[in-house]
Design a protein around this motif. Structure first.
Motif, mmCIF file in Angstrom:
data_model
loop_
_atom_site.group_PDB
_atom_site.id
_atom_site.type_symbol
_atom_site.label_atom_id
_atom_site.label_comp_id
_atom_site.label_asym_id
_atom_site.label_seq_id
_atom_site.Cartn_x
_atom_site.Cartn_y
_atom_site.Cartn_z
ATOM 1 N N THR A 139 0.831 -1.184 0.000
ATOM 2 C CA THR A 139 0.000 0.000 0.000
ATOM 3 C C THR A 139 0.872 1.242 0.000
ATOM 4 N N VAL A 140 0.317 2.323 -0.495
ATOM 5 C CA VAL A 140 1.038 3.592 -0.436
ATOM 6 C C VAL A 140 0.675 4.385 0.812
ATOM 7 N N ARG A 141 -0.119 3.796 1.682
ATOM 8 C CA ARG A 141 -0.471 4.472 2.931
ATOM 9 C C ARG A 141 0.789 4.748 3.751
ATOM 10 N N GLY A 142 0.880 5.938 4.294
ATOM 11 C CA GLY A 142 2.001 6.303 5.153
ATOM 12 C C GLY A 142 3.190 6.895 4.443
ATOM 13 N N LEU A 143 3.110 7.081 3.126
ATOM 14 C CA LEU A 143 4.274 7.593 2.409
ATOM 15 C C LEU A 143 4.590 9.038 2.775
ATOM 16 N N GLY A 144 3.585 9.835 3.101
ATOM 17 C CA GLY A 144 3.853 11.201 3.520
ATOM 18 C C GLY A 144 4.678 11.248 4.791
ATOM 19 N N ARG A 145 4.257 10.466 5.778
ATOM 20 C CA ARG A 145 5.017 10.386 7.028
ATOM 21 C C ARG A 145 6.410 9.827 6.775
ATOM 22 N N MET A 146 6.493 8.828 5.876
ATOM 23 C CA MET A 146 7.782 8.210 5.588
ATOM 24 C C MET A 146 8.746 9.196 4.944
ATOM 25 N N ILE A 147 8.234 10.073 4.077
ATOM 26 C CA ILE A 147 9.097 11.077 3.445
ATOM 27 C C ILE A 147 9.739 11.953 4.499
ATOM 28 N N GLY A 148 8.953 12.391 5.493
ATOM 29 C CA GLY A 148 9.505 13.224 6.552
ATOM 30 C C GLY A 148 10.558 12.510 7.376
ATOM 31 N N ILE A 149 10.293 11.247 7.736
ATOM 32 C CA ILE A 149 11.233 10.487 8.560
ATOM 33 C C ILE A 149 12.508 10.166 7.797
ATOM 34 N N PHE A 184 8.856 20.201 5.737
ATOM 35 C CA PHE A 184 7.872 19.335 5.099
ATOM 36 C C PHE A 184 6.905 18.760 6.128
ATOM 37 N N ARG A 185 7.413 18.360 7.285
ATOM 38 C CA ARG A 185 6.544 17.823 8.325
ATOM 39 C C ARG A 185 5.530 18.865 8.787
ATOM 40 N N ARG A 186 5.953 20.101 8.843
ATOM 41 C CA ARG A 186 5.033 21.166 9.235
ATOM 42 C C ARG A 186 3.956 21.398 8.181
ATOM 43 N N ARG A 187 4.261 21.094 6.933
ATOM 44 C CA ARG A 187 3.312 21.293 5.839
ATOM 45 C C ARG A 187 2.273 20.181 5.733
#
Length: 451
Positions: A302-312, A413-416
């Motif tokens: 799944t692509v779920r969580g990719l936004g969080r993963m980009i930040g980490i 990015f995390r703030r965005r």
């Protein structure tokens, strides 16, 4: 439904969850066209990475200048920044398959020319600069066309995310093998044979591309002018905040983080007191980490969580750069480069996946040209700046500053992410598109303390 992922991708992901780990990770290889491309490109990319290491060592051997190293990278990549927008328009108007065959053939010719110059003993730095610039022009057309071709190599959207991750795995598997082999060969037989091997390796990818069957290509009727199509692509890409934010973050990483690769010959020679074999081990360690990151992404259903993963992963990339800049021990430097390569690959491949799931098929070439501009086009500016700065304050201090800047970019990015969540959710609900991307962008906010 255009080129976006839909409920078909959801069903594919659910089916993928029931597969074994290996089958799930390699599921895009079930598609004949992608399988041909994967194995042909794998061989060619090994040669490409061999050439990159040999060229870096050759330039540093001839000049002993970090600035010239940065200049070669600048000349080799700045054409991507200038050409990619037009190349993206052409990739949406022309036959992408034929474009890639043509660009790969031209790349083979230039690799052969470089090999001839070195083997004849007449190579000069200006020869390398000219050939690097010409190759940069070719790559400016190649990358948008090749990235936008990828979606047509799998039948349907269900395996697109896996194909993107495997494509990254292929790139970084070659990055693991190529530098190590080149480091040994340069020390034994010199740079010329390495360039010749790279030229021969293009035959594999050209042969695989010619064997791919994509059916008849039909040009779009009544197309507007190139200029208006170009403007439409910029409005489409930068008018939607999630796409714009990803492209801006990628450009920042290319400017301040990616140039650490340009300085690897300096670390191998002056910091760790090694030779071309040390350079190969350092580049291979970063490639090993990037391969591990790409395989991890390929194993996901799944692509779920990719936004969080980009930040980490962006934060991990920056931390790895900072730690590497402080190391003076070969084994520790290689371990830290593994971490750095992992963070860099998870970041960039996740960005690519999110972009590919958001974009309409008729605008895919133009959006991927923006990706190319942000990734490869901005990198030469960073490489030139890093080479110039390293000549004044040293390579370790330059990489340290880059790592700090990467961490600041990750924080931005995390703030965005909360704002991105609000814009993605209603669009995907209205269009009925795969919801995992929206939830992935939202998931980073779930880690924030409540109240």
């Amino acid at each position: 439904m255009g080129g976006r992922l839909s409920s078909e991708a959801i069903r594919g992901a659910e089916g993928g969850a029931r597969e074994s780990g290996v089958s799930r990770t390699l599921r895009a290889l079930r598609h004949r066209n992608f399988r041909l491309f994967f194995f042909g490109q794998s061989i060619s990319l090994i040669g490409t990475w061999m050439q990159q290491v040999a060229m870096s060592w050759l330039v540093y051997r001839l000049t002993e200048s970090a600035f010239i190293l940065g200049m070669v990278t600048f000349v080799g990549n700045i054409p991507s920044f200038l050409i990619a927008p037009i190349a993206g328009v052409l990739a949406d108007r022309w036959n992408r398959h034929r474009m890639v065959v043509a660009t790969q053939t031209l790349s083979m010719v230039m690799a052969a020319a470089l090999a001839a110059l070195v083997l004849a003993g007449v190579v000069r730095v200006w020869h390398i600069l000219v050939l690097a610039g010409l190759l940069g022009v070719v790559n400016g057309f190649d990358v948008p066309a090749r990235q936008s071709l990828l979606v047509r190599l799998v039948d349907g959207p269900a395996d697109l995310a896996n194909a993107i991750a495997l494509n990254s795995s292929m790139f970084n598997g070659a990055r693991l093998v190529g530098p190590a082999v080149a480091g040994v060969l340069v020390g034994v037989v010199g740079e010329g044979p390495v360039f010749a091997i790279n030229a021969a390796s293009y035959l594999a990818v050209i042969g695989s591309l010619l064997a791919i069957d994509l059916g008849e290509w039909t040009p779009t009727a009544g197309r507007p002018s190139v200029l208006s199509t170009l403007r439409e692509g910029f409005r489409y890409g930068f008018g939607f905040a999630p796409i714009r934010s990803i492209l801006l973050l990628l450009a920042l990483l290319s400017l301040v983080g990616m140039p650490y690769l340009v300085l690897m010959p300096v670390f191998a020679s002056d910091v760790l007191h090694g030779g071309p074999d040390m350079l190969g081990f350092l580049m291979g360690s970063a490639g090993f980490g990037a391969l591990a990151g790409a395989l991890y992404l390929a194993s996901r259903t799944t692509v779920r969580g990719l936004g969080r993963m980009i930040g980490i992963s962006t934060t991990l990339f920056g931390a790895g750069l900072i730690a590497f800049s402080r190391s003076g021990t070969p084994w520790l430097s290689m371990a830290l480069l593994f971490v750095t390569g992992y963070g860099m690959m998870v970041t960039t491949a996740s960005m690519n996946t999110v972009l590919q799931t958001l974009v309409d098929e008729d605008k895919r070439g133009r959006v991927m040209s923006l990706y190319t501009m942000a990734f490869m086009g901005v990198a030469p500016i960073g490489a030139l700046a890093a080479g110039s700065l390293a000549s004044r304050i040293g390579a370790p201090a330059t990489v340290l500053l880059g790592g700090l800047a990467v961490i600041l970019a990750a924080f931005w990015f995390r703030r965005r992410l909360p704002a991105l969540r609000e814009q993605v959710r209603p669009i995907y609900e209205r269009l009925g598109i795969l919801p995992e991307v929206a939830r992935g962008l939202q998931s980073a906010t779930e880690l924030r303390p409540k109240g």
